[in-house]
Design an enzyme around this catalytic site. Structure first.
Site, PDB file in Angstrom:
ATOM      1  N   HIS A  23       8.568  -3.667 -11.958  1.00 45.73           N
ATOM      2  CA  HIS A  23       7.955  -3.618 -10.620  1.00 45.73           C
ATOM      3  C   HIS A  23       7.005  -4.801 -10.383  1.00 45.73           C
ATOM      4  CE1 HIS A  23       8.498  -1.070  -7.302  1.00 45.73           C
ATOM      5  NE2 HIS A  23       7.608  -0.130  -7.517  1.00 45.73           N
ATOM      6  N   PHE A  69      -2.249  -1.144  -6.232  1.00 45.42           N
ATOM      7  CA  PHE A  69      -0.933  -0.645  -6.613  1.00 45.42           C
ATOM      8  C   PHE A  69       0.060  -1.128  -5.564  1.00 45.42           C
ATOM      9  CE2 PHE A  69      -3.550   2.477  -8.959  1.00 45.42           C
ATOM     10  CZ  PHE A  69      -3.019   2.245 -10.232  1.00 45.42           C
ATOM     11  N   ASN A  71       2.354   0.174  -3.889  1.00 54.52           N
ATOM     12  CA  ASN A  71       2.573   1.005  -2.694  1.00 54.52           C
ATOM     13  C   ASN A  71       1.500   0.808  -1.627  1.00 54.52           C
ATOM     14  OD1 ASN A  71       4.433   1.940  -4.484  1.00 54.52           O
ATOM     15  ND2 ASN A  71       3.770   4.055  -4.472  1.00 54.52           N
ATOM     16  N   ASP A  96      10.524  -7.160  -6.472  1.00 49.84           N
ATOM     17  CA  ASP A  96      11.656  -6.715  -7.278  1.00 49.84           C
ATOM     18  C   ASP A  96      12.644  -5.952  -6.397  1.00 49.84           C
ATOM     19  OD1 ASP A  96       9.329  -4.803  -7.263  1.00 49.84           O
ATOM     20  OD2 ASP A  96      10.873  -3.454  -8.024  1.00 49.84           O
ATOM     21  N   ASN A 117       8.786   0.687  -1.893  1.00 49.09           N
ATOM     22  CA  ASN A 117       7.541   1.250  -1.343  1.00 49.09           C
ATOM     23  C   ASN A 117       6.524   0.187  -0.926  1.00 49.09           C
ATOM     24  OD1 ASN A 117       8.395   3.895  -1.515  1.00 49.09           O
ATOM     25  ND2 ASN A 117       7.691   4.120  -3.616  1.00 49.09           N
TER      26      ASN A 117
END
Length: 193
Positions: A23, A69, A71, A96, A117
């Site tokens: 990620h 993060f 998201n 990614d 996300n």
């Protein structure tokens, strides 16, 4: 000559335990790009992230790693773009992509998030899908239930070798995009084996 003013590397940049995970390949790309030009990142609390400045053809491009993060990437991207009065169309987001095998890297402009996300969050905050993306293939687990663990784990040695190859080609394509145009950069990646 194009008009990219910010290049964002998506990843879970908030915690070192995620470094090197699938990620984080967007962040890895931008870090590799900075290394190519001997640039260092500095933590910028105002933007909730790490910044560096790349000068190409007398044009300043901000390299940005959100300190969040993945998201929640949209918030810090919105803050930095707002501060510099840069529109979303002038931002390139590197991330990614589960839909491509390791070794594949492709440009995209606009369209859906493809279930990513981080991209979803950017679209939601900016209320627009109109921005450039560079998608780095990481492959896909056989079972959909395993996706979370898959993206938060590290690629195998062979996968990483292929991803590194893709990132190298992706950096060459980016320089074509900046110095020439988007279509030539897309063609370069599509014809690159």
């Amino acid at each position: 000559m194009n008009n990219i003013k910010i290049i964002v590397g998506l990843g879970n940049n908030i915690d070192n335990k995620f470094i090197g995970t699938r990620h984080n390949m967007g962040a890895k790309y931008v870090i590799n790009l900075a290394k190519k030009f001997n640039l260092k990142f500095k933590k910028n609390k105002k933007f909730y992230g790490y910044t560096s400045n790349l000068i190409l053809l007398n044009q300043k491009i901000i390299l940005f790693l959100p300190n969040s993060f993945i998201n929640n990437s949209g918030k810090s991207i919105f803050i930095i773009s707002n501060f510099y009065k840069i529109t979303l169309q002038n931002i390139l987001v590197i991330h990614d992509d589960l839909d491509f095998l390791p070794g594949i890297i492709k440009f995209k402009y606009g369209g859906s998030s493809g279930g990513h996300n981080g991209i979803n969050n950017i679209i939601k905050i900016f209320k627009s899908t109109l921005f450039y993306r560079l998608r780095i293939g990481i492959g896909h687990p056989k079972n959909k239930i395993e996706i979370n663990n898959f993206v938060l784990s590290k690629p195998t040695k062979i996968e990483q070798k292929n991803i590194n190859f893709a990132i190298k080609n992706g950096i060459r394509a980016l320089l074509i995009f900046i110095k020439k145009n988007y279509n030539q950069a897309v063609t370069f990646l599509h014809t690159k084996k």
